[in-house]
Design a protein around this motif. Structure first.
Motif: not given
Length: 382
Positions: A140-169
Motif C-alpha cells: 500500500y501507498r499511504i498518504t495523509g497526516q496524523k496528529i497528537w501522535t505520542s512518541l512518534a519521534h522515538e518510534a520504529d513503527w506506527c499502526f495506522v488507521l487509513a481508508r483503503t476504499d475511497p468510495g466508502a464512508r
C-alpha cells in the motif's frame, strides 16, 4: 470482586521491587531501558500467550508490577504503546506470521511503536479519517497526516488507521496497517511543543509511505473493528499504576498546603479530602472493571473520573502555593528559560486531560448511546 493479594503475589512483589531497585536508578536512555526490561522478561506480562521472550503473570501480579514500577525511580515507558495496545490487538486479530514477526521485538524492547489514529479534522471523530492507503502489487501507498501522535519521534513503527476504499464512508472501508517509520522523504515527524516546554506529541506526514500487503491486521476493510478492539485494551492494569502516580502527586499537594498554611483554610481542606476520597473511588472502580464486573461504559466512566480529577488537582496545586505558583527562579532571564517545577507542570499538563485519550464529550456520548440506549448523536455528512 475480592481483589486480594496472595502469598505468591507478595513473593512476586518482592522480586519486582528488588529488581527495580537494582536497575532503575540513574536510567538516562529510555530505549536502552526498554531493552533492559525486555532482557529480564518484564515486557508482556499480560499477554495470554508465552513464547515471545516474555514471562506471563496473573492479573494480580500484573497489578503488582504496575504499582511497583510506578513507585520506583524508573523513567516513563517508551514501549507501552507496543506492549499494551498493539500486542494484545495482534494476539486477538493478527495472523501467526504477524505475531511471530512483531511480538518478539516488542517483548525484547527492540522496536518501539506509535499510534496513527487522530487527524487534524478527525481527532475525536475517528471514523472521519482521511488518510488513504492505495493498493499496489506489493502493498500500500499511504498518504495523509496524523496528529497528537505520542512518541512518534522515538518510534520504529506506527499502526495506522487509513481508508483503503475511497468510495466508502465513515467507519466502512478502513484498514489497520503496520507502517515502518524509517522511510526518509515518505514519513516526516514534526514535534509539537506543549505549554510545559516538552514535545511528546507529534504531527506525522505520510507522503507515499509504503506498507507491505501482509501487514494489514484483520484483513482489508476491517480496520474499524480492529481499531475499536485496540481501544478496549487502552485502559486496563495501567490505570492502577496511573493512580499510584496520582496518589504521590496528591501527597505533594497536601504537604505543600501544610507548609504554606493553606491547609488552615476550611475550603482548601475540604477540597483535599474530596480529592483523596475520589481517588479511592477510582481505585475501586478500576478493580471492579478488571474483575469483569460492570458494563460496556466502564472504560469511559474511568476516563471521565480520572481526567476531571487530575485537572482539579492541578488547579488545587497552584492554589495552595499562592503567588509562588506563577513565579520562576530568582535568577530567571528571557535568555535562559527556566524549567517548570512539579506543581507548574502538573497544572499546565493537566489542562489537556479532558481532551486526549478521548475527550469528555466523546466519553459521555459512548455512555449515552452504548449503555443508556439514547438516540445517536447526528454525525452530519463528514
Amino acid at each position: 470482586m475480592d481483589f486480594g493479594f496472595t502469598e505468591e503475589d507478595e513473593t512476586f512483589r518482592t522480586e519486582a521491587k528488588r529488581w527495580l531497585a537494582a536497575h532503575a536508578t540513574g536510567v538516562q536512555d529510555r530505549r536502552t531501558w526498554e531493552r533492559t526490561l525486555g532482557q529480564a522478561g518484564w515486557i508482556g506480562l499480560g499477554w495470554p500467550e508465552p513464547g515471545y521472550g516474555n514471562r506471563t503473570a496473573t492479573l494480580t501480579q500484573q497489578v503488582v508490577w504496575a504499582e511497583e514500577y510506578a513507585r520506583s525511580p524508573a523513567p516513563p515507558r517508551s514501549g507501552h504503546i507496543g506492549e499494551n495496545l498493539l500486542a494484545p490487538t495482534l494476539i486477538a486479530h493478527g495472523t501467526p506470521e504477524q505475531k511471530s514477526r512483531f511480538l518478539p521485538p516488542i517483548a525484547a524492547g527492540d522496536e518501539l511503536w506509535c499510534q496513527g489514529y487522530s487527524e487534524p479534522d478527525a481527532g475525536s471523530d475517528l471514523a472521519g479519517v482521511r488518510t488513504t492507503a492505495v493498493r499496489e502489487p506489493r502493498g500500500y501507498r499511504i498518504t495523509g497526516q496524523k496528529i497528537w501522535t505520542s512518541l512518534a519521534h522515538e518510534a520504529d513503527w506506527c499502526f495506522v488507521l487509513a481508508r483503503t476504499d475511497p468510495g466508502a464512508r465513515r467507519h466502512h472501508g478502513l484498514s489497520f496497517l503496520l507502517v515502518p517509520m524509517d522511510q526518509p522523504g515518505r514519513v516526516e515527524v514534526r514535534p509539537i511543543r506543549q505549554m510545559t516546554g516538552t514535545s511528546d506529541f507529534n504531527e506525522v506526514f505520510f507522503d507515499g509511505a509504503h506498507a507491505r500487503a501482509e501487514h494489514v491486521v484483520g484483513g482489508e476493510g476491517n480496520g474499524w473493528r480492529v481499531a475499536m478492539s485496540l481501544l478496549g485494551f487502552e485502559r486496563g492494569v495501567s490505570t492502577l499504576a496511573q493512580q499510584i502516580g496520582f496518589a504521590e502527586e496528591l501527597g505533594r499537594v497536601v504537604r505543600t498546603a501544610v507548609d504554606t498554611g493553606a491547609a488552615d483554610d476550611p475550603v482548601v481542606r475540604d477540597r483535599l479530602v474530596r480529592q483523596w476520597a475520589e481517588l479511592r473511588t477510582m481505585r475501586w472502580n478500576a478493580l471492579r472493571t478488571l474483575g469483569g464486573v460492570g458494563d460496556p461504559g466502564a472504560p469511559s466512566v474511568a476516563k471521565l473520573l480520572w481526567a476531571g480529577w487530575h485537572q482539579r488537582l492541578g488547579e488545587l496545586a497552584t492554589r495552595v502555593r499562592g503567588a509562588a505558583a506563577g513565579a520562576g527562579p530568582a535568577d530567571w532571564s528571557p535568555a535562559a528559560p527556566y524549567e517548570l517545577d512539579e506543581s507548574q507542570h502538573l497544572f499546565l499538563f493537566s489542562r489537556a486531560d479532558t481532551i486526549y485519550g478521548g475527550s469528555d464529550q466523546i466519553q459521555r456520548t459512548i455512555i449515552a448511546e452504548r449503555v443508556l440506549g439514547l438516540p445517536r448523536e447526528p454525525k452530519g455528512d463528514v
